[in-house]
Design a protein around this motif. Structure first.
Motif, short mmCIF file in Angstrom:
data_model
loop_
_atom_site.label_atom_id
_atom_site.label_comp_id
_atom_site.label_asym_id
_atom_site.label_seq_id
_atom_site.Cartn_x
_atom_site.Cartn_y
_atom_site.Cartn_z
N VAL A 38 31.48 43.81 31.55
CA VAL A 38 32.72 43.69 32.31
C VAL A 38 33.78 42.97 31.48
O VAL A 38 34.96 43.37 31.47
CB VAL A 38 32.47 42.96 33.65
N ALA A 41 35.08 45.35 29.01
CA ALA A 41 35.92 46.34 29.67
C ALA A 41 37.30 45.79 29.99
O ALA A 41 38.30 46.50 29.84
CB ALA A 41 35.24 46.82 30.96
N LEU A 45 40.56 47.65 28.58
CA LEU A 45 41.55 48.21 29.50
C LEU A 45 42.94 47.63 29.23
O LEU A 45 43.93 48.37 29.12
CB LEU A 45 41.14 47.94 30.94
N HIS A 89 33.95 48.37 43.52
CA HIS A 89 33.31 48.51 42.22
C HIS A 89 32.17 47.50 42.21
O HIS A 89 32.39 46.31 42.08
CB HIS A 89 34.28 48.21 41.09
N HIS A 91 29.65 45.61 40.71
CA HIS A 91 29.13 45.13 39.44
C HIS A 91 28.02 44.11 39.62
O HIS A 91 27.09 44.05 38.84
CB HIS A 91 30.25 44.51 38.60
N HIS A 143 34.44 50.65 31.03
CA HIS A 143 34.55 50.27 32.44
C HIS A 143 33.49 50.97 33.29
O HIS A 143 32.94 50.39 34.24
CB HIS A 143 35.95 50.61 32.96
N GLU A 144 33.18 52.23 32.94
CA GLU A 144 32.25 53.01 33.74
C GLU A 144 30.82 52.49 33.66
O GLU A 144 30.07 52.58 34.64
CB GLU A 144 32.28 54.47 33.28
N GLN A 147 30.11 49.73 36.17
CA GLN A 147 30.35 50.27 37.51
C GLN A 147 29.23 51.20 37.94
O GLN A 147 28.73 51.13 39.07
CB GLN A 147 31.68 51.03 37.53
N PHE A 205 44.71 50.80 35.00
CA PHE A 205 43.95 49.92 34.11
C PHE A 205 44.29 48.45 34.38
O PHE A 205 43.40 47.60 34.39
CB PHE A 205 44.23 50.27 32.65
N ALA A 209 41.51 45.90 35.92
CA ALA A 209 41.16 44.73 35.10
C ALA A 209 41.43 43.42 35.84
O ALA A 209 40.59 42.52 35.85
CB ALA A 209 41.93 44.76 33.78
N LEU A 213 37.84 43.50 38.03
CA LEU A 213 36.88 43.01 37.05
C LEU A 213 36.93 41.50 36.85
O LEU A 213 35.88 40.84 36.82
CB LEU A 213 37.11 43.72 35.71
#
Length: 268
Positions: A38, A41, A45, A89, A91, A143-144, A147, A205, A209, A213
Motif C-alpha cells: 500500500v 502504491a 499513484l 478497498h 486492504h 494499487h491492484e 486490493q 489516483f 491515495a 490508502l
C-alpha cells in the motif's frame, strides 16, 4: 497503442489471481506485506499524477485554471462513486463487524466498476503517450495487488469457495478490457477524448491515495512500520521519476539514430 493497452489491461486483470496469496501467507506476514505494498502504491499513484499526468495535461491543454478545475472534478467524480457504490478497498482484511454475504456481492460489483474505469484510464494514458501509459499501468498494478488480496479474503469469508472466489474476482477484473475498448474507440473518433480523461485519471489516483490508502497506513501505529511506510512511498515516487528519465533517454536515442540515418542517406 492498441497492443500496449491490451497487454496492460490483461496483466491488470490477471492480478486478480494474486488474492490466492492470502491463503498461503501467515496473517502477520500478510498484514506487513499489504502495508508495504500500500505504501508503494501511494507513492506510485501520486508520482504518476504529479510527474507524468499533470505535465502532459499542461502540454496539451495549456490552461492552468482549467486543468486545476478538471482535476478537482475528477476527485469529486470518485467521491460520488464511493457514495453511490459504497466503494470499499479491503486492504486490512478486518470485517468482523460487517454483514459479509451482501458485502461479497458489493465487492464484486464495485470492483467491476473500478476495473472498468482502470481500463478507461490506462487506454486513455496510452493514447496520450507511451510514457504516460506505462507509468499509469505500473501505478494501477501496484494499487491492484493489495486490493485484490483484500477482496479475495472478503469473498472467502462471505462463503465463496476458493475456486469461485478466484473465478468471480477474475471475471470482475475483465471489465478493464471493456473500459479499454471504449476508450480506444472514442479516442479514434476524437483526439481530445484521451486528453480530457487525464483529469479523471489524476483525480482518481489522488482520491484513492489520500482518502483510501493513507488511512489504511495509519492503522499501524508502530514507529518502525511508519518509517517503512514512508520509505515505501518515497520508493514509489522515485520509481515514477526513474521511469520518466528512462523513457526520455530512450526517446533521445531514437531521435539521434533517426538523425544519423537521415545524414547517411544524404551522404552515403
Amino acid at each position: 497503442v492498441t497492443l500496449y493497452t491490451l497487454i496492460s489491461v490483461l496483466v491488470i486483470s490477471l492480478i486478480s489471481f494474486v488474492g490466492a496469496l492470502a491463503l498461503v501467507l501467515k496473517k502477520d506476514l500478510l498484514n506487513k506485506s499489504i502495508f508495504a505494498l500500500v505504501s508503494l502504491a501511494v507513492g506510485a499513484l501520486l508520482g504518476d499524477v504529479f510527474i507524468h499526468i499533470i505535465p502532459e495535461m499542461y502540454a496539451g491543454m495549456g490552461n492552468p485554471t482549467l486543468i486545476s478545475l478538471a482535476v478537482i472534478g475528477g476527485i469529486l467524480v470518485f467521491f460520488v462513486l464511493e457514495k453511490i457504490l459504497c466503494w470499499h478497498h479491503h486492504h486490512s482484511g478486518d470485517h468482523s463487524d460487517e454483514n459479509l454475504l451482501p458485502l461479497g456481492r458489493m465487492v464484486l460489483v464495485s470492483d467491476g466498476v473500478h476495473n472498468f474505469i482502470d481500463g478507461l484510464i490506462v487506454a486513455a494514458s496510452y493514447l496520450v503517450s507511451v510514457e504516460v501509459g506505462v507509468a499509469t499501468t505500473i501505478a494501477v498494478i501496484l494499487h491492484e495487488i493489495p486490493q485484490e488480496m483484500g477482496n479475495f479474503g472478503v469473498l472467502i469469508h462471505a462463503g465463496y469457495t476458493k475456486a469461485k472466489a478466484l473465478w468471480f474476482n477474475f471475471v470482475s477484473a475483465l471489465t478493464a478490457i471493456l473500459g479499454a475498448a471504449l476508450a480506444l474507440t472514442m479516442g479514434s473518433i476524437t483526439e481530445q477524448f484521451a486528453l480530457w480523461l487525464l483529469p479523471l485519471t489524476a483525480g482518481s489516483f489522488i482520491y484513492i491515495a489520500l482518502s483510501d490508502l493513507i488511512p489504511e497506513l495509519h492503522k499501524d501505529k508502530h514507529i518502525g512500520q511508519g518509517a517503512i511506510q514512508v520509505l515505501g512511498i518515497v520508493i514509489g515516487v522515485v520509481l515514477m521519476a526513474a521511469l520518466l528519465v528512462m523513457l526520455n533517454l530512450r526517446l533521445q536515442k531514437k531521435e539521434q539514430l533517426g538523425s544519423h540515418l537521415f545524414l547517411a542517406v544524404l551522404d552515403p
